[in-house]
Design a protein around this motif. Structure first.
Motif: not given
Length: 208
Positions: A89-93, A191-195
């Protein structure tokens, strides 16, 4: 000399001059056409040579010559695929990213596809093949530990991730008796936000 004869001689002379002039003009036009054709052929050959040379010398096997030099990101997840979905969801677009997902089970794969992944597959071989071509691999830390995620990560999967030349961005999830020191009990969302930030930093810099 009779006037009629004079006119006849002049007509004949004019006719010869016209034929001579037209003959020279035709020759000039013909030469111009030939030279133009030769020039076009040389230009076309030079253009083709340049394109072939650019394609064969391109470090990415011609990808840049074809206009597709996106960063290939592989997300691997198992169980319910919750972490993988949030990453997607964070990088797919991002148009600079070619996103692929590999789930250790079908539920994880489906969930990651709901997060925006268009290319996805399930199972051990999907993980192995995906690791071969990825620039960045992202997922929970268990994907590099055999028998992690309740046994869903096979030794072959873990080896494929570990041996891949891709940059690996792993999210430390302290489960299945695999405890990562130093995380300080930080929330998974953080942690996901940092990744995600690390993935985008790598994409921006081209360091992958």
């Amino acid at each position: 000399m009779p006037i009629a004869k004079i006119f006849s001689v002049r007509k004949l002379s004019n006719l010869k001059e016209r034929r001579f002039l037209f003959g020279r003009l035709d020759a000039i036009i013909f030469k111009a056409i030939i030279l133009s054709a030769i020039g076009i052929v040389f230009y076309a050959c030079a253009l083709v040579y340049t394109k072939i040379n650019q394609f064969t010398n391109d470090g990415n096997g011609g990808v840049e010559a074809m206009g597709d030099n996106r960063c290939r990101v592989l997300i691997i997840d198992g169980q319910g695929g919750r972490i993988g979905k949030q990453l997607a969801e964070a990088i797919g677009q991002d148009p600079r990213i070619e996103l692929t997902a590999a789930g250790t089970n079908s539920a994880a794969t489906v969930n990651m596809m709901k997060g925006g992944v268009r290319t996805a597959a399930t199972g051990e071989n999907a993980v192995v093949v995906g690791c071969r071509r990825a620039d960045i691999i992202a997922g929970p830390i268990g994907i590099v530990i055999a028998d992690a995620l309740m046994g869903e990560v096979t030794p072959r999967m873990a080896a494929a991730v570990g041996q891949s030349l891709a940059k690996k961005i792993l999210i430390p999830v302290n489960k299945c008796d695999n405890i990562v020191i130093g995380t300080g009990g930080r929330p998974v969302a953080e942690l996901i936000e940092e990744a995600v930030a690390l993935i985008l930093k790598a994409v921006n810099s081209g360091a992958y």
